[in-house]
Design an enzyme around this catalytic site. Structure first.
Site, short mmCIF file in Angstrom:
data_model
loop_
_atom_site.label_atom_id
_atom_site.label_comp_id
_atom_site.label_asym_id
_atom_site.label_seq_id
_atom_site.Cartn_x
_atom_site.Cartn_y
_atom_site.Cartn_z
N HIS A 137 0.95 -1.31 0.14
CA HIS A 137 0.04 -0.06 0.01
C HIS A 137 0.96 1.29 0.09
O HIS A 137 0.90 2.41 -0.75
CB HIS A 137 -1.03 0.00 1.10
CG HIS A 137 -1.74 1.28 1.47
ND1 HIS A 137 -3.01 0.96 1.13
CD2 HIS A 137 -1.54 2.55 1.57
CE1 HIS A 137 -3.69 2.27 1.37
NE2 HIS A 137 -2.64 3.14 1.56
N GLU A 138 1.85 1.12 0.88
CA GLU A 138 2.64 2.53 0.91
C GLU A 138 3.73 2.62 -0.18
O GLU A 138 4.01 3.40 -0.70
CB GLU A 138 3.57 2.41 2.26
CG GLU A 138 2.69 2.31 3.68
CD GLU A 138 1.76 3.48 3.60
OE1 GLU A 138 1.99 4.61 2.97
OE2 GLU A 138 0.54 3.38 4.58
N HIS A 141 1.80 4.31 -2.88
CA HIS A 141 1.81 5.62 -2.89
C HIS A 141 3.00 6.28 -3.58
O HIS A 141 3.11 7.26 -4.10
CB HIS A 141 1.66 6.10 -1.50
CG HIS A 141 0.33 5.95 -0.78
ND1 HIS A 141 -0.63 6.47 -1.23
CD2 HIS A 141 -0.01 5.80 0.50
CE1 HIS A 141 -2.05 6.41 -0.70
NE2 HIS A 141 -1.64 5.82 0.38
N HIS A 147 -5.83 7.02 -2.90
CA HIS A 147 -6.69 6.00 -2.44
C HIS A 147 -7.82 5.70 -3.40
O HIS A 147 -8.37 6.91 -3.98
CB HIS A 147 -7.24 6.60 -1.11
CG HIS A 147 -6.09 6.59 -0.08
ND1 HIS A 147 -5.87 7.49 0.79
CD2 HIS A 147 -5.22 5.52 0.39
CE1 HIS A 147 -5.02 7.09 1.49
NE2 HIS A 147 -4.58 5.82 1.24
N TYR A 193 -10.20 2.33 0.79
CA TYR A 193 -10.62 2.41 2.28
C TYR A 193 -11.35 1.06 2.59
O TYR A 193 -12.05 0.69 1.78
CB TYR A 193 -11.29 3.84 2.79
CG TYR A 193 -10.82 4.90 2.75
CD1 TYR A 193 -9.25 4.91 2.37
CD2 TYR A 193 -11.36 6.18 2.81
CE1 TYR A 193 -8.65 6.42 2.44
CE2 TYR A 193 -10.89 7.22 3.03
CZ TYR A 193 -9.34 7.39 2.66
OH TYR A 193 -9.07 8.70 2.87
ZN LIG Z 1 -2.78 5.17 1.95
#
Ligand SMILES: [Zn+2]
Length: 352
Positions: A137-138, A141, A147, A193
């Site tokens: 996930h990071e 980014h 997101h 999310y």
């Molecule tokens: Zn995030």
């Protein structure tokens, strides 16, 4: 925000939030660090992407905090392997590069979006953040991804329940004018999310539409669409596919029709236990030592893993293959045999 029961929010983003709630760091959307005083005028919408070399690879130099144990480093490298096997993004130990990522065990799980220039931190706190899905996930980014549910077209796919959101986090649900790369909305994206993220009252903050029961968020790692988006964003000239379900089918492109010559990597990453792979049909042009057209299968997620099936061609069905854990990599080479039908196979998860 009020704590919600673990069973309701065991997706990756909720795990990240649960860790980050213990800290006071000022961030956007729960885990995005805010750049200070860096100019990003040369980048699109304020997000900078990593450059692609002449050889078609996007190299991201990085360093790992010496605080990480060997086991933690192996988890981080494992998370990186999926990018390296399935996209043109490669990670390399930083030597003298000016722009690089420092993987640190700091206060929570967070990152910047895109390349900030110079040395940029990506925090994976030892207690809680060193998990494959959180690392990915990071990393997404730093590749420039935001997101998923804040896409400009999200209103067609999710309903935001503002009345249940902690007012301090309204901005975490702001739509972003990001390019969607012509890809469809991905409920299973690692960047989505959870249904209860930023809840002020323990009730849902977003629901999928029209089917409220659609599973959202991601429990284990990148989705196959996440991989496709990376390849699209960075213009990767690679053929790959990821199979993250408990069971499924895979086959060479256009099987059984003759296809354009190409090489392709397939990664099976089941949620748990061991991968079983059974070939349903197999027809690859024979060559001496199967040096031309072949299938090769590895017991893991990298080419340096033990080999389960060495280069195989011809028409004989290979035996059932069993990985020692939940990862199996299948290499398909057919650039020298464009008219061969290829293969079709089925995989499932088991414990014996
Ligand atoms: Zn995030």
């Amino acid at each position: 925000p009020q704590a919600v029961p673990e069973k309701n929010d065991d997706d990756i983003f909720s795990k990240i939030l649960r860790v980050n709630q213990r800290f006071q760091r000022h961030m956007e959307q729960g885990d995005i660090a805010i750049p200070t005083g860096k100019s990003s005028t040369s980048c699109s919408n304020g997000v900078c992407f990593w450059p692609k070399s002449a050889d078609g690879l996007v190299r991201i130099p990085f360093t790992l905090d010496s605080k990480f144990t060997n086991k933690e480093k192996a988890i981080i490298w494992g998370a990186m392997h999926e990018y390296e096997m399935l996209t043109c993004v490669q990670f390399q130990n930083r030597t003298t590069e000016v722009n690089y990522v420092r993987f640190r065990s700091a206060d929570g799980c967070w990152s910047y979006v895109g390349k900030t220039g110079g040395s940029q931190e990506l925090s994976l706190m030892k207690a809680g953040c060193v998990k494959r899905g959180i690392v990915q996930h990071e990393i997404n980014h730093i590749l420039g991804f935001e997101h998923e549910q804040n896409r400009i077209d999200r209103a067609q796919y999710v309903k935001i329940l503002w009345q249940n959101i902690d007012p301090a986090h309204y901005s975490s649900f702001k739509e972003h004018r990001t390019s969607n790369l012509g890809t469809r909305y991905d409920y299973s994206s690692i960047m989505h999310y959870g249904k209860y993220s930023f809840s002020r009252n323990g009730l849902k903050t977003l629901i999928p539409i029209p089917d409220e029961n659609t599973i959202i968020g991601q429990r284990y790692g990148l989705s196959s669409m996440d991989i496709a988006k990376i390849n699209k964003l960075y213009g990767c000239n690679v053929c790959s596919d990821l199979f993250p379900e408990h069971s499924g089918n895979l086959q060479s492109r256009d099987y059984p029709s003759p296809h354009q010559s190409y090489d392709c990597m397939f990664l099976i990453r089941t949620p748990e236990e061991k991968v079983f792979l059974e070939f349903d049909s197999f027809d690859l042009q024979t060559s001496l030592g199967c040096s031309g057209c072949y299938v090769k299968v590895y017991d893991g997620d990298v080419k340096s893993a033990p080999v389960l099936l060495d280069r195989t061609c011809g028409k004989t069905l290979p035996p059932v293959l069993i990985a020692s854990r939940n990862l199996m990599l299948i290499e398909f080479a057919s650039s020298s045999c464009p008219t061969t039908p290829g293969f079709a196979a089925t995989y499932h998860t088991g414990s014996c």
